[in-house]
Design a protein around this motif. Structure first.
Motif, PDB file in Angstrom:
ATOM      1  N   PRO A 198       0.845  -1.208   0.000  1.00 26.75           N
ATOM      2  CA  PRO A 198       0.000   0.000   0.000  1.00 26.75           C
ATOM      3  C   PRO A 198       0.874   1.250   0.000  1.00 26.75           C
ATOM      4  N   CYS A 199       0.727   2.045  -1.031  1.00 28.65           N
ATOM      5  CA  CYS A 199       1.664   3.176  -1.157  1.00 28.65           C
ATOM      6  C   CYS A 199       1.115   4.238  -2.091  1.00 28.65           C
ATOM      7  N   ARG A 200       1.014   5.436  -1.568  1.00 27.38           N
ATOM      8  CA  ARG A 200       0.748   6.624  -2.375  1.00 27.38           C
ATOM      9  C   ARG A 200       1.998   7.489  -2.235  1.00 27.38           C
ATOM     10  N   PRO A 201       2.956   7.379  -3.162  1.00 32.43           N
ATOM     11  CA  PRO A 201       4.289   7.951  -2.922  1.00 32.43           C
ATOM     12  C   PRO A 201       4.284   9.466  -2.743  1.00 32.43           C
ATOM     13  N   GLU A 202       5.098   9.895  -1.794  1.00 31.31           N
ATOM     14  CA  GLU A 202       5.380  11.318  -1.605  1.00 31.31           C
ATOM     15  C   GLU A 202       6.798  11.660  -2.043  1.00 31.31           C
ATOM     16  N   ASP A 203       7.518  10.663  -2.438  1.00 28.53           N
ATOM     17  CA  ASP A 203       8.839  10.851  -3.039  1.00 28.53           C
ATOM     18  C   ASP A 203       9.016   9.708  -4.025  1.00 28.53           C
ATOM     19  N   LEU A 204       9.393  10.037  -5.256  1.00 27.91           N
ATOM     20  CA  LEU A 204       9.514   9.039  -6.312  1.00 27.91           C
ATOM     21  C   LEU A 204      10.776   9.336  -7.109  1.00 27.91           C
ATOM     22  N   GLN A 205      11.616   8.300  -7.295  1.00 27.85           N
ATOM     23  CA  GLN A 205      12.844   8.456  -8.068  1.00 27.85           C
ATOM     24  C   GLN A 205      13.037   7.209  -8.923  1.00 27.85           C
ATOM     25  N   VAL A 206      13.658   7.399 -10.089  1.00 23.75           N
ATOM     26  CA  VAL A 206      13.905   6.298 -11.014  1.00 23.75           C
ATOM     27  C   VAL A 206      15.345   6.386 -11.498  1.00 23.75           C
ATOM     28  N   SER A 207      16.005   5.216 -11.562  1.00 23.74           N
ATOM     29  CA  SER A 207      17.365   5.126 -12.097  1.00 23.74           C
ATOM     30  C   SER A 207      17.537   3.748 -12.697  1.00 23.74           C
ATOM     31  N   GLY A 208      17.695   3.660 -13.992  1.00 23.81           N
ATOM     32  CA  GLY A 208      17.862   2.365 -14.641  1.00 23.81           C
ATOM     33  C   GLY A 208      16.671   1.467 -14.378  1.00 23.81           C
ATOM     34  N   ASP A 209      16.966   0.271 -13.867  1.00 25.25           N
ATOM     35  CA  ASP A 209      15.908  -0.692 -13.564  1.00 25.25           C
ATOM     36  C   ASP A 209      15.318  -0.489 -12.177  1.00 25.25           C
ATOM     37  N   TRP A 210      15.697   0.578 -11.497  1.00 25.00           N
ATOM     38  CA  TRP A 210      15.344   0.740 -10.093  1.00 25.00           C
ATOM     39  C   TRP A 210      14.401   1.914  -9.883  1.00 25.00           C
ATOM     40  N   LEU A 211      13.572   1.741  -8.876  1.00 27.49           N
ATOM     41  CA  LEU A 211      12.615   2.774  -8.485  1.00 27.49           C
ATOM     42  C   LEU A 211      12.664   2.905  -6.967  1.00 27.49           C
TER      43      LEU A 211
END
Length: 781
Positions: free
Chosen positions: A550-563
């Motif tokens: 359960p997650c409504r993100p307040e911080d979101l980052q993406v790098s390559g295959d990672w989140l």
């Protein structure tokens, strides 16, 4: 959910167990870039000098801050110390220090201890009856005072252990008012004192130790008070100069009635007689030049092109100051008479430049940009090795400073998002179209993208964005390739927007405050416990990623295959997600805004004691490294390369450290492309084709295959590419002849520079038309 073993097989991520954080320096994968020298010379102040050494002060506090350095052998000793008691007095003169010990308030003198720092010899003088010590002494005597019946001072010279005369009364023109005596300067032969005469005038007088006489001195013309006079004691001459005058008056110490006047060439600064020359420092000029003029008349000489304010006098009559030509050629010099009597400089110590102050850091595709101040603010760009043990180049590939372009080249430590790299060799910043307030008649704000291509031959351009006249730009939140995500204020409301740098326009998307860019994809909150990637080229969602909790993100980052996502509202802690496997990896710290950054398979957390690096490439969060030093914020003194690269941080000495994490980065991928479907070389010189990649490549190849004949031709190749491949194909083969008009299939292949994983390959089609040849085309094979 895959288990650890299955995850290792499916993704190549090894199934490691958590291990303690590694402390101290890293191994072979750590690179360092030393700071450039500061343009301003080092200001390592010295306090005083004697014939055998100099007293200096180190930055900071604590024992050993004050120290003495030998001229003869370079020894450095903490300033000698002796007990003075709570009511005692400290003394200092040349190479010696001393203290008068008193453990209670009293007008009665206490024992006086004197220490010669050059030899270590110590002597203690018993308190002379009816006398009180002053703060000055010579190698043979100490100046003391006696009060007469009216409470006025009579001066005495008290002999030290090597002086047979143990108490000599100084011959003076009158007793001295006790509250007016002040020792202004002294050397081994005497001192300059000031006091108030019986008629209320301030008197400047020369004390001669050998003669035990105190002689009032006439002040230079126009000077009414010693406070308005620059004075010094040379070995042969007393130098007096009225402040604001270029004329120095010299009085012979052998016969005070013998005087000379010398034009110093400057009306500001300090002057000091060295032998029969007057050395002057013009501290009001741009360079603080140091010159010398002969007492007997003649042309002056320049001794130093630049100097640090503060020409000081040694107890041996020599002059001492810091100076040189520039910050890398700076030293402390001793000025003494040479064989012909003219002043000569002797270097006593080198003063290497301080490092330039690092203000900001950014890192993308192995390109480091360091903002610095020295004293002007500037950016310095470095290309660092992607892997291996090759050291990083210590000189920048390029630089620009705020004098050239304030919009792009001004690092701001308080606003690290002011200028950011796009990952394809460019940097971008925001500005407005003018200086007026939004909506005013003067100017309607308007957003301008300032873009600098830092690659060789790169250009600088401004891109005004249509439809932004009511917007005021703030900071860039994310940039990747040709797209930039930033915050604006519009109608007093803050919101996020995305712009295409190359097209020069805002895109029809409405990002939430947590959105981020990766290549051509805009990642943002989706439906339920998921996030969605929208292709900015088409405006359509192309990827839907469940967060595994359960997650409504307040911080979101993406790098390559990672989140990376943190969802404090749902009660879940921060976690990373390996998207190909769906593996969710909880992270062992509380949710923190703006203190955690995602790299390719690792996160860096800025904690209270420094940085913590958690490696997730094994499928488990392993605290692999701990950097225990105070950090300000991301983008100021630490950053990371989310394009498959390292973490970078600046240490207290302004050296940048680039450290990697163990394990494999994500596979090389094409994250955006802009390839024209046609190439009519009758009208254009080169085919428009660009590919943005997720990490640096070591080599690449572009081929085209004639769909009619099946013939494949290699048309372009290249080696190192950082984030972008943009071949300039002109429709010709490698031999320089045009290919036939028709339909072709192009294929780009590239090999990752880190040597990890397979090469990437991508294909498409292009319809090519070649220019007329003026003859019949050759037959197809």
């Amino acid at each position: 959910m895959l288990g650890a073993a299955a995850l290792a097989l499916a993704t190549g991520i090894g199934a490691l167990t958590a291990v303690p954080a590694a402390a101290g320096p890293a191994g072979a994968d750590e690179l360092t870039i030393a700071p450039l020298p500061h343009q301003e010379p080092s200001r390592a102040s010295f306090i005083k000098a004697g014939p055998k050494g100099i007293t200096l002060i180190r930055p900071g506090t604590g024992p050993g801050r004050w120290y003495w350095k030998s001229f003869e052998d370079g020894r450095e000793l903490p300033l000698a110390d002796c007990p003075s008691g709570p009511y005692g007095v400290s003394l200092s003169h040349g190479d010696s220090v001393g203290c008068e010990f008193r453990d209670q308030p009293s007008t009665t003198a206490g024992p006086l201890t004197l220490i010669d720092q050059s030899t270590g010899h110590t002597e203690t003088l018993a308190p002379p009856v009816g006398r009180a010590w002053t703060t000055t002494f010579s190698p043979t005597q100490v100046l003391a005072t006696e009060r007469d019946a009216q409470g006025r001072f009579i001066l005495h010279l008290i002999g030290r252990e090597n002086e047979p005369r143990k108490d000599v009364t100084v011959t003076a023109p009158e007793p001295i008012a006790a509250d007016s005596l002040w020792v202004r300067t002294s050397d081994e032969k005497g001192a300059l004192l000031t006091y108030r005469s019986a008629d209320g005038r301030q008197i400047l007088a020369l004390l001669d130790y050998a003669r035990a006489t105190l002689t009032p001195l006439a002040l230079p013309d126009g000077a009414t008070d010693p406070i308005s006079v620059d004075y010094s004691l040379g070995s042969r001459w007393v130098t007096l100069r009225k402040n604001g005058s270029a004329t120095a008056t010299l009085l012979s110490r052998a016969d005070i009635t013998v005087t000379r006047t010398v034009n110093t060439g400057s009306s500001h600064g300090n002057s000091h007689a060295v032998g029969d020359w007057v050395v002057s420092q013009d501290y009001n000029g741009q360079d603080n030049k140091v010159t010398a003029a002969p007492v007997g008349g003649g042309a002056p000489r320049t001794l130093l092109a630049r100097s640090e304010f503060g020409l000081k006098t040694g107890t041996d009559g020599a002059g001492y100051l810091d100076g040189g030509t520039d910050s890398s050629h700076w030293a402390t010099y001793r000025i003494t008479p040479g064989p012909d009597g003219a002043p000569v400089l002797t270097k006593m110590r080198d003063l290497p430049p301080n490092p330039a102050d690092r203000l900001t850091l950014s890192l993308a595709q192995g390109r480091l940009i360091a903002g610095q101040q020295d004293p002007t603010r500037s950016l310095q760009g470095y290309t660092v090795p992607v892997s291996g043990t090759s050291p990083a180049k210590q000189t920048p590939d390029w630089s620009c400073d705020e004098k050239q372009d304030e919009r792009l080249c001004t690092p701001r430590a308080e606003l690290p998002g002011w200028t950011v790299p796009t990952g394809d060799g460019r940097i971008v910043s925001l500005s407005t179209k003018g200086e007026g307030a939004c909506g005013s008649p003067v100017n309607l704000c308007g957003v301008v993208l300032n873009v600098r291509d830092t690659r060789p031959g790169g250009t600088v351009r401004q891109v005004p964005l249509p439809g932004t006249d009511a917007m005021y730009p703030y900071l860039i939140d994310s940039a990747s390739g040709r797209y930039v995500l930033f915050t604006v204020t519009e109608n007093k409301n803050s919101r996020m927007v995305v712009a295409d740098i190359d097209a020069g326009k805002l895109l029809a998307v409405s990002p939430s405050p947590v959105a981020t860019l990766w290549g051509s994809q805009l990642w943002d909150r989706g439906e339920g416990n998921a996030v969605t990637a929208t292709d900015l080229n088409t405006g359509k969602p192309v990827r839907h990623q469940a967060l595994g909790a359960p997650c409504r993100p307040e911080d979101l980052q993406v790098s390559g295959d990672w989140l990376y996502a943190q969802c404090p509202a749902s009660g879940g802690g921060p976690a990373a997600l390996h998207m190909p496997s769906g593996k969710r990896i909880p992270l062992p710290f509380a949710p923190e805004s703006d203190r955690v950054k995602l790299g390719d398979g690792y996160v860096v957390r800025q904690g209270g004691a420094g940085l913590e690096v958690y490696n997730m490439r094994s499928g488990t969060a392993v605290r692999e490294r701990e950097i225990a030093q105070e950090m300000r914020k991301y983008g100021s003194d630490w950053t990371l390369d989310r394009f498959g690269g390292r973490l970078a941080y600046t240490d207290a000495g302004q050296t940048v450290h680039l450290v990697g994490v163990t394990g494999n980065a994500s596979p090389l991928a094409v994250i955006d492309q802009d390839v024209a479907a046609t190439a009519d070389f009758r009208q254009v010189k080169t085919w428009q084709a660009r590919w943005w990649l997720s990490k640096p490549v070591s080599s690449w190849k572009l081929t085209v295959r004639d769909t009619s004949s099946g013939l494949t031709t290699v048309v372009r190749t290249g080696t190192d590419a950082r984030g972008l491949i943009d071949p300039k194909w002109d429709g010709k083969s490698a031999t320089g002849t045009y290919l036939f008009s028709g339909a072709y299939e192009w294929t780009l292949t590239a090999r990752p520079a880190d040597g990890r994983g397979a090469e990437v390959s991508t294909s498409g089609t292009v319809s090519m038309t070649r220019p007329p040849t003026g003859g019949r085309p050759p037959a197809r094979p």
